[in-house]
Design a protein around this motif. Structure first.
Motif, PDB file in Angstrom:
ATOM      1  N   GLU A   8       0.870  -1.195   0.000  1.00 46.75           N
ATOM      2  CA  GLU A   8       0.000   0.000   0.000  1.00 46.75           C
ATOM      3  C   GLU A   8       0.894   1.227   0.000  1.00 46.75           C
ATOM      4  OE1 GLU A   8      -2.224   2.690  -0.182  1.00 46.75           O
ATOM      5  OE2 GLU A   8      -3.669   1.149   0.483  1.00 46.75           O
ATOM      6  N   ASN A  13      -2.368   4.809   5.541  1.00 50.77           N
ATOM      7  CA  ASN A  13      -3.214   3.619   5.442  1.00 50.77           C
ATOM      8  C   ASN A  13      -2.420   2.344   5.724  1.00 50.77           C
ATOM      9  OD1 ASN A  13      -5.476   5.109   4.814  1.00 50.77           O
ATOM     10  ND2 ASN A  13      -5.301   4.794   2.590  1.00 50.77           N
ATOM     11  N   ASN A  14      -1.200   2.311   5.210  1.00 49.77           N
ATOM     12  CA  ASN A  14      -0.336   1.150   5.424  1.00 49.77           C
ATOM     13  C   ASN A  14      -0.102   0.943   6.922  1.00 49.77           C
ATOM     14  OD1 ASN A  14       1.868  -0.739   5.416  1.00 49.77           O
ATOM     15  ND2 ASN A  14       2.326  -0.114   3.315  1.00 49.77           N
ATOM     16  N   ASP A  52      -2.842  -3.159  -2.824  1.00 46.45           N
ATOM     17  CA  ASP A  52      -3.471  -2.022  -3.496  1.00 46.45           C
ATOM     18  C   ASP A  52      -3.213  -2.176  -4.996  1.00 46.45           C
ATOM     19  OD1 ASP A  52      -4.719   0.381  -3.945  1.00 46.45           O
ATOM     20  OD2 ASP A  52      -2.985   1.604  -3.390  1.00 46.45           O
ATOM     21  N   SER A  77      -8.765  -1.630  -3.002  1.00 49.03           N
ATOM     22  CA  SER A  77      -8.614  -0.620  -4.052  1.00 49.03           C
ATOM     23  C   SER A  77      -9.745   0.393  -4.056  1.00 49.03           C
ATOM     24  CB  SER A  77      -8.560  -1.310  -5.421  1.00 49.03           C
ATOM     25  OG  SER A  77      -8.469  -0.355  -6.458  1.00 49.03           O
ATOM     26  N   LYS A  99     -12.204   0.606  -1.318  1.00 49.36           N
ATOM     27  CA  LYS A  99     -11.953   1.650  -0.334  1.00 49.36           C
ATOM     28  C   LYS A  99     -13.075   2.683  -0.401  1.00 49.36           C
ATOM     29  CE  LYS A  99      -6.898   1.340  -0.726  1.00 49.36           C
ATOM     30  NZ  LYS A  99      -5.681   2.081  -1.092  1.00 49.36           N
TER      31      LYS A  99
END
Length: 223
Positions: A8, A13-14, A52, A77, A99
């Motif tokens: 990602e 977010n990661n 992702d 995604s 997402k």
């Protein structure tokens, strides 16, 4: 302890994913580009990949089939279109979440993948499934067709496994999907048609692609 690879490029977010999943007992390795993800995947064993699609370096679409040969892939995604979902599932991804998604739902989907793996090991008895000039080995996920080795994604293999276990029985798209994916079938989804087309293309050189028959208005069966 299960080892997950998170690919990602959004650093926030990661990190959210890593903290949440490690808080639920998983070990996580982070990659922030497609190139880094590919490198890490070649160096270590991972039990599952969170991927992702829109990545710098190498796109997620390019990595799906590569990763899915060795580990389940769940795609995360912002691409919500049906074509995008069909393409990555056809390439071998096990699941697809758009997402923004809820972390508890992602956790459940990861757990489902590991439950399916465990069930498969428990039920494995070394049996080789044979039909005419085909043979399928569920333990190694290998197929031979007229003496040729056929490279299949996991979903392609499971589709053929269902059909070869029940020769000449007609299976609807719903039944095939629920067997191969282990989840409810979406009637508008083109996934089964795409997978059947891919399987036929791979079998063509062996001369056995005609074994897989379409029963119009009903589904598919082996001839």
């Amino acid at each position: 302890m299960k080892h997950l690879l998170i690919v990602e490029d959004d650093a926030e977010n990661n990190e959210i994913l890593r903290e949440y999943l490690e808080g639920h007992g998983y070990t996580c390795t982070q990659a922030f580009s497609g190139s880094e993800g590919r490198l890490l995947f070649s160096l270590e064993h991972f039990d599952l990949v969170l991927l992702d699609l829109m990545l710098p370096g190498v796109s997620g679409e390019e990595l799906v089939s590569e990763f899915s040969r060795k580990a389940p892939v769940i795609v995360l995604s912002a691409k919500s279109g049906l074509d995008s979902k069909v393409n990555v599932l056809s390439a071998g991804a096990e699941d697809y979440l758009c997402k923004p998604y809820d972390l508890p739902e992602l956790l459940v989907r990861i757990q489902v993948q590991f439950r399916r793996q465990a069930k498969g090991r428990e039920n494995g008895d070394g049996e080789i499934f044979r039909y005419r000039e085909w043979s399928l080995n569920p333990e190694t996920m290998e197929m031979l067709a007229a003496g040729r080795t056929i490279s299949l994604t996991k979903h392609e293999f499971l589709i053929l496994e269902l059909l070869i276990r029940n020769p000449r029985q007609v299976f609807s798209k719903r039944r095939i999907y629920e067997y191969a994916w282990g989840e409810e079938y979406l009637a508008e989804d083109k996934t089964i048609n795409v997978h059947i087309s891919n399987i036929r293309a791979k079998l063509k050189e062996s001369g056995t692609d005609s074994y897989l028959q379409t029963v119009w208005g009903m589904g598919f069966k082996l001839l």
